[in-house]
Design a protein around this motif. Structure first.
Motif, short mmCIF file in Angstrom:
data_model
loop_
_atom_site.label_atom_id
_atom_site.label_comp_id
_atom_site.label_asym_id
_atom_site.label_seq_id
_atom_site.Cartn_x
_atom_site.Cartn_y
_atom_site.Cartn_z
N LEU A 1 72.86 51.45 137.34
CA LEU A 1 73.13 51.12 138.82
C LEU A 1 74.44 51.29 139.10
O LEU A 1 75.05 52.03 140.01
CB LEU A 1 72.55 49.94 139.45
CG LEU A 1 72.63 49.39 140.80
CD1 LEU A 1 71.97 49.95 141.77
CD2 LEU A 1 72.79 47.86 140.86
N THR B 1 67.80 45.31 141.58
CA THR B 1 68.46 46.69 141.38
C THR B 1 67.55 47.80 142.14
O THR B 1 68.08 48.61 142.53
CB THR B 1 68.52 46.99 139.66
OG1 THR B 1 67.14 46.70 139.20
CG2 THR B 1 69.52 46.17 139.03
N GLN C 1 71.07 47.76 135.19
CA GLN C 1 72.55 47.22 135.86
C GLN C 1 73.34 48.36 135.39
O GLN C 1 74.30 48.78 136.35
CB GLN C 1 72.72 45.73 135.40
CG GLN C 1 72.10 44.70 136.16
CD GLN C 1 72.76 44.37 137.49
OE1 GLN C 1 73.33 45.44 138.15
NE2 GLN C 1 72.58 43.27 137.99
#
Length: 740
Positions: free
Chosen positions: A70, A259, A67
């Motif tokens: 990302l 993701t 995360q």
């Protein structure tokens, strides 16, 4: 993190009133500023270690890392605006304080706020005076366990929602990769469950006190009764969230797939499509045991529209020097990670998507020389300029070993002697396979025993192995079957009672070949990276005409699916429904396509292919031909000269693979010619007699098509597939009983 929460709540509740302007005026001012420079804040929580090795999870730290990559490299978050709390840092006090201090204290109207939690969830069961039971969802922080069986410090879901309502912005996304309902097992199949096996009977008094403070703050600020927070949940309420296991890595299934697809998004209009893709891929892997949720109030909107780039990517550079570069393979499908071969090539992405000549002479190529988990070290081929951490990379050459086999786990329901016999039997069978040696190893299926004695639990991966003395004395009792990775019985694999394990292995060879064929087909899936311009859809023709799913490759203009407001993306198609597929070729040259599938009984099937005209002199039948799609034309499957495709039994999930190539499928047609009998006049769908031979021939054909387009040579022990030469698009739907 020292912070006086009660003081903070009091100060922020009344601080706005001292500025001499109304709260609504401040909101308008902040929105004006945010229109040009909105801030992006995130709090990411991941907990693997809960103080007891038996209770520890494995993939939550990976979730946080994925995360964070990302948000920074894909969506332009500043690292200083992201707070991560992992393992011992993620106490109840620290999580709630970080929400107050990092998010609530800083977020202004129009800002974007992300909250992510990966860890255990559980339920609090409160009993009222009249003995009515109320179940309350909560999250387990790292200090949530008083001991192995006692929970004393949870975070209640209502607290998280109250914290969200206390934010000054309505652009809030929560990703909750956890679950609250426990099914009695810490693993289903080979997947670890993120529901804690123990419930509690009361809420921590400190938690209730914080809730009261938050409610008072919201009341003082005259906040609306609810905030349009978007909540992405890993599973439905009565289901479990799971972790996938790879070679030296683990991750939450939901977080990984979400993701992965968000690395591909290039337009805000695609977000529902991306979420549907996520749900579809999770369901494909777990059956119907885990179906992600989208919880969205009517007035909220999906706000993953803070995109900093319009280029889809399969990875990101994390380190580099003059000769090598490290990349995180964050945009690749999870089933591909472990089988991606050395010498695979990625291209450093340009500022704009290349419509042709990929890679261009200006694009630097990175060739994989080693892998570790989700990361790869690459050699820089002909470096063109300095590389920068955060630059994205796109897939070019996918190398797959020719000797890919099935990894088979032996369930704890098998005794010691049965395990030895099964291992020996598998070693002599004509199908590539290996036996998993640990419980924390990636597997493709599980050999399990069904005990004919109903009083004895069988097939529970968490139960201790049956003692060799007791089990060996009852080897003839029960039968054997294959389970999926998610622990569900694979159709058509259950045997009769009193069979020997060696006989069961021999009996299961056809099903194992089909499983391996499906594994190979899935390894070719590349709709997000393929540079063949192809659009494909599945349409329902009866009783009403409607589009069910539409898929596009990377360079194809995005086509919006009709299922735009639902995360439940597995279409249910009743038996007897007439369906068809439509494939559009947007390339300047013709392309060739095949349709392969796995039905609800676990059998492989294909769609009938056209034939040349029979020889009138020798009376020999015509030869099989490819389905050819001319440039700028659309092919309908089945074509008009074949019977219609009516969905038939068995019920269950059906997977379809539409495989397109820039060259004819010469070897595949030869295999089908020698192993398959097509009766065009009766049904356009035929069970594959040799699905594994067909799958291997398809890989040979895709490898041959790629040889025309690449300059890099691959070894004879591997396939090297060029994204310019092929596209495999996957569809999945559920066959259900006919509606009346």
């Amino acid at each position: 993190m020292e912070f006086n929460r009660r003081s903070f709540l009091h100060q922020t509740a009344f601080g706005l009133l001292t500025l001499g302007v109304s709260q609504s005026g401040l909101m308008r001012m902040a929105q004006t500023l945010a229109a040009t420079n909105s801030r992006k804040l995130a709090l990411l929580v991941g907990i693997n270690k809960y103080g007891d090795e038996n209770n520890n999870l494995q993939g939550c730290i990976t979730d946080v890392s994925r995360q964070e990559e990302l948000l920074i490299y894909r969506f332009g978050f500043l690292p200083s605006d992201i707070v991560t709390l992992t393992d011992q840092q993620a106490t109840r006090e620290n999580i709630e304080t970080a929400f107050l201090e990092h998010l609530i204290a800083q977020a202004q109207p129009g800002d974007v706020v992300i909250f992510h939690f990966s860890g255990y969830g559980h339920q609090i069961k409160l009993t009222s005076a009249d003995e009515n039971e109320q179940k309350i969802n909560s999250f387990l922080p790292s200090d949530g366990l008083l001991n192995q069986k006692t929970i004393a410090n949870e975070i209640v879901l209502e607290t998280i929602l109250l914290l969200a309502r206390s934010l000054s912005t309505d652009q809030v996304i929560m990703v909750l990769d956890t679950s609250h309902t426990h099914k009695g097992k810490q693993k289903i199949g080979n997947l670890r469950v993120r529901s804690f096996p123990v419930t509690s009977s009361e809420i921590n008094p400190q938690e209730l006190s914080l809730q009261d403070d938050l409610k008072n703050r919201i009341k003082t600020l005259k906040k609306r009764s609810s905030v349009p927070t978007l909540i992405l949940g890993a599973s439905e309420q009565d289901q479990v969230a799971t972790e996938i296991i790879g070679d030296s890595w683990s991750s939450g299934l939901f977080t990984y797939v979400l993701t992965q697809h968000l690395w591909q998004i290039t337009s805000p209009s695609q977000i529902y499509f991306i979420l549907n893709q996520t749900s579809q891929q999770v369901t494909q892997f777990t059956g119907l045991q885990q179906q992600p949720q989208l919880l969205k109030p009517d007035k909220s909107r999906l706000i993953y529209d803070f995109i900093s780039t319009s280029i889809g990517a399969e990875g990101v550079i994390t380190n580099s020097n003059e000769k090598t570069a490290d990349i995180s393979l964050t945009g690749l499908p999870f089933n591909l990670i472990d089988d991606l071969g050395l010498s695979s090539c990625f291209v450093v992405a340009s500022s704009e998507e290349l419509e042709k000549d990929f890679p261009s002479p200006e694009n630097e190529v990175l060739q994989v020389i080693s892998k570790q988990g989700l990361n790869a070290k690459t050699q820089r081929l002909k470096p063109t300029s300095s590389l920068v951490v955060g630059q994205t990379v796109q897939e070019w050459i996918r190398v797959l070993p020719r000797q890919i086999g099935l990894i088979i786990a032996l369930d704890s329901s098998l005794s010691r002697i049965e395990r030895v016999d099964a291992t020996s039997a598998f070693a002599t069978k004509p199908i590539p396979n290996s036996i998993a040696t640990t419980s924390n190893q990636k597997v493709d299926c599980i050999l399990s025993k069904i005990d004919s004695n109903p009083s004895k639990a069988v097939g529970d991966p968490d139960s201790p192995n049956i003692s060799s003395t007791a089990a060996d004395a009852s080897l003839a009792i029960g039968s054997y079957q294959l389970l999926s990775v998610a622990g569900t019985p694979i159709p058509s694999t259950k045997g009769l009672d009193n069979e020997a394990v060696k006989g069961a292995v021999q009996r299961l060879i056809p099903q194992l070949k089909t499983l391996l064929a499906a594994k190979l087909w899935r390894l070719t899936c590349n709709e997000s990276s393929s540079r063949l311009r192809v659009t494909a859809s599945i349409d329902q023709l009866t009783p009403i005409t409607q589009n069910l799913i539409t898929k596009n490759t990377r360079l194809t203009n995005f086509v919006k699916s009709l299922a735009t407001n639902s995360l439940s993306s597995i279409p249910q198609i009743p038996i007897g429904t007439e369906i068809q597929y439509r494939l559009t070729n947007n390339e300047p040259e013709p392309i060739y396509c095949l349709l392969m599938g796995i039905d609800g009984s676990g059998k492989g099937f294909t769609l009938s292919l056209p034939r040349t005209e029979p020889d009138t002199e020798t009376m020999a039948s015509g030869q099989l031909q490819d389905n050819i799609i001319r440039s700028k034309e659309t092919l309908v499957l089945p074509p008009n000269n074949l019977p219609t495709w009516r969905v038939a039994r068995p019920i269950g999930l059906t997977e379809i693979y539409l495989i397109c190539s820039s060259r004819p499928f010469e070897k595949t047609l030869k295999v089908l010619e020698t192993s398959q009998v097509f009766h065009h006049e009766r049904n356009p769908i035929f069970t594959l007699a040799q699905p594994l031979d067909v799958a291997q021939a398809i890989l040979e054909d895709l490898n041959a098509a790629s040889e025309e387009k690449r300059e890099l040579n691959n070894t004879p022990s591997s396939y090297a597939l060029d994204v310019n030469a092929w596209a495999t698009l996957t569809f999945i739907y559920q066959v259900v009983e006919e509606t009346r």
